[in-house]
Design an enzyme around this catalytic site. Structure first.
Site, PDB file in Angstrom:
ATOM      1  N   HIS A  97       1.735   4.563  -2.824  1.00  0.00           N
ATOM      2  CA  HIS A  97       1.629   5.900  -2.850  1.00  0.00           C
ATOM      3  C   HIS A  97       3.024   6.336  -3.338  1.00  0.00           C
ATOM      4  O   HIS A  97       2.767   7.576  -3.858  1.00  0.00           O
ATOM      5  CB  HIS A  97       1.540   6.268  -1.157  1.00  0.00           C
ATOM      6  CG  HIS A  97       0.402   6.146  -0.456  1.00  0.00           C
ATOM      7  ND1 HIS A  97      -0.804   6.561  -1.141  1.00  0.00           N
ATOM      8  CD2 HIS A  97      -0.025   5.709   0.656  1.00  0.00           C
ATOM      9  CE1 HIS A  97      -1.779   6.498  -0.228  1.00  0.00           C
ATOM     10  NE2 HIS A  97      -1.297   5.900   0.771  1.00  0.00           N
ATOM     11  N   HIS A 146       1.023  -1.151   0.135  1.00  0.00           N
ATOM     12  CA  HIS A 146       0.169  -0.063   0.212  1.00  0.00           C
ATOM     13  C   HIS A 146       0.853   1.388   0.100  1.00  0.00           C
ATOM     14  O   HIS A 146       0.736   2.251  -0.999  1.00  0.00           O
ATOM     15  CB  HIS A 146      -0.952  -0.034   1.160  1.00  0.00           C
ATOM     16  CG  HIS A 146      -1.528   1.293   1.516  1.00  0.00           C
ATOM     17  ND1 HIS A 146      -3.165   1.333   1.162  1.00  0.00           N
ATOM     18  CD2 HIS A 146      -1.284   2.404   2.109  1.00  0.00           C
ATOM     19  CE1 HIS A 146      -3.393   2.664   1.483  1.00  0.00           C
ATOM     20  NE2 HIS A 146      -2.390   3.071   1.927  1.00  0.00           N
ATOM     21  N   GLU A 147       1.796   1.370   0.841  1.00  0.00           N
ATOM     22  CA  GLU A 147       2.847   2.258   1.061  1.00  0.00           C
ATOM     23  C   GLU A 147       3.675   2.738  -0.205  1.00  0.00           C
ATOM     24  O   GLU A 147       3.766   4.002  -0.808  1.00  0.00           O
ATOM     25  CB  GLU A 147       3.565   2.529   2.211  1.00  0.00           C
ATOM     26  CG  GLU A 147       2.800   2.398   3.405  1.00  0.00           C
ATOM     27  CD  GLU A 147       1.985   3.603   3.647  1.00  0.00           C
ATOM     28  OE1 GLU A 147       2.049   4.471   3.083  1.00  0.00           O
ATOM     29  OE2 GLU A 147       0.541   3.406   4.462  1.00  0.00           O
ATOM     30  N   GLU A 154      -5.869   6.866  -1.389  1.00  0.00           N
ATOM     31  CA  GLU A 154      -5.844   5.608  -0.443  1.00  0.00           C
ATOM     32  C   GLU A 154      -6.466   4.455  -1.157  1.00  0.00           C
ATOM     33  O   GLU A 154      -5.859   3.322  -0.811  1.00  0.00           O
ATOM     34  CB  GLU A 154      -6.690   6.096   0.817  1.00  0.00           C
ATOM     35  CG  GLU A 154      -5.818   6.941   1.697  1.00  0.00           C
ATOM     36  CD  GLU A 154      -4.592   6.689   2.211  1.00  0.00           C
ATOM     37  OE1 GLU A 154      -4.341   5.690   2.340  1.00  0.00           O
ATOM     38  OE2 GLU A 154      -3.933   7.288   2.469  1.00  0.00           O
TER      39      GLU A 154
END
Length: 320
Positions: free
Chosen positions: A139, A135-136, A211
């Site tokens: 980003h 997930h990070e 997100e």
């Protein structure tokens, strides 16, 4: 997206400058508009360039290398996920704070960075940690820091321009303008301040979209990323609100919002997967309204779980 935001800012600046110059005189307008633009832009650029230094200090971040005797395995997980995403290795940090979280940040001066807090490392298993890292990394891949910073410039500039005009109206306007109408100056300031608050709601919406996009990145690039991210999200909420599973069973009380941390003294050990799965199953059936996360920068947990459900059977593959 970044270029579009910058274009909107410049266009808005020119329109505001022309309109206010016509109404109140270009000399007075130059001071207000240029001053507001310079003030906002300066502090935004400083925040962008030096933000990593502030984050490192606030979280007391400790850099981790591959040979670290305690957290070297975390570094290896980040390296593995970065390889899946065909992305250069970010710097890895551990944050000795009392809440579970992971976050990515970057700047031209300090490059790409990722931090994981010690409670998150303790309560998740390695597969779940890998999903959170996915997930990070999403980003960082999508340059979310830069995009959101650029877009957030718009309401910030609106607010400070409106604030300056509001005070200009209170103090009697430009004096030498075409109409010297301090009341109109005051009104324009109030409108700009109001519009800036409305635009901030759009910024929150955009943040929620990024997100969700990062969630999908984890689901598509990490083996079993969707299901592991689901249980990871549930464990984070259980850590911050230990009684939530019992309330869900009793069908009473609300569900904690994501990333609302507290100082609750709870076990700092891995949370059983069956508890997390019970919460995930509840979120799957929970009905949430469109406005449930209107003022949040993260989607409601139930929305995230339902989105990830669409990718639980997806074939993962490294980014080419």
């Amino acid at each position: 997206m970044v270029l579009s935001a910058i274009s909107v800012i410049i266009l808005g600046f020119l329109v505001a400058y022309g309109l206010l110059g016509y109404l109140f005189g270009f000399a007075y307008t130059s001071i207000i508009v240029t001053g507001a633009l310079a003030f906002v832009t300066f502090f935004t650029i400083i925040q962008w360039l030096l933000g990593p230094l502030m984050i490192k200090a606030a979280y007391r971040l400790i850099e981790v290398k591959a040979d670290d005797p305690t957290y070297g395995w975390v570094y290896n997980l980040v390296q593995e996920v970065a390889t899946y995403n065909n992305m250069s290795m970010p710097k890895v940090y551990v944050a000795p704070v009392n809440f579970p979280n992971a976050f990515a940040f970057s700047s031209p001066l300090f490059g790409k960075n990722m931090a994981i807090t010690t409670p998150l490392i303790n309560i998740l298993n390695k597969d779940e940690i890998k999903a959170v890292i996915g997930h990070e990394i999403g980003h960082l891949r999508h340059r979310d820091t830069e995009i959101l910073l650029a877009v957030s410039l718009i309401p910030t500039l609106m607010y400070w321009l409106g604030y300056s005009l509001w005070w200009g109206g209170l103090l009697g306007g430009g004096g030498g303008g075409r109409n010297s109408n301090s009341g109109l100056l005051f009104l324009i300031g109030i409108v700009l301040i109001a519009v800036s608050f409305v635009f901030n709601i759009f910024v929150l919406f955009l943040n929620r979209m990024r997100e969700a996009y990062a969630d999908v990145n984890s689901a598509l690039t990490i083996p079993n990323g969707a299901s592991n991210l689901q249980t990871a999200l549930a464990k984070i909420v259980i850590y911050t609100d230990p009684g939530i599973v019992d309330r869900v069973k009793q069908k009473s009380g609300g569900v904690a919002k994501m990333l609302l941390f507290s100082g609750t003294d709870v076990s700092n050990e891995e949370i059983p997967s069956y508890k997390a799965q019970e919460l995930v199953n509840y979120w799957r059936t929970q009905k949430v309204g469109i406005l449930s996360d209107l003022f949040s920068d993260h989607p409601h947990p139930a929305k995230r779980i339902k989105l990830l459900d669409k990718f639980t059977q997806a074939q993962w593959s490294p980014v080419a």
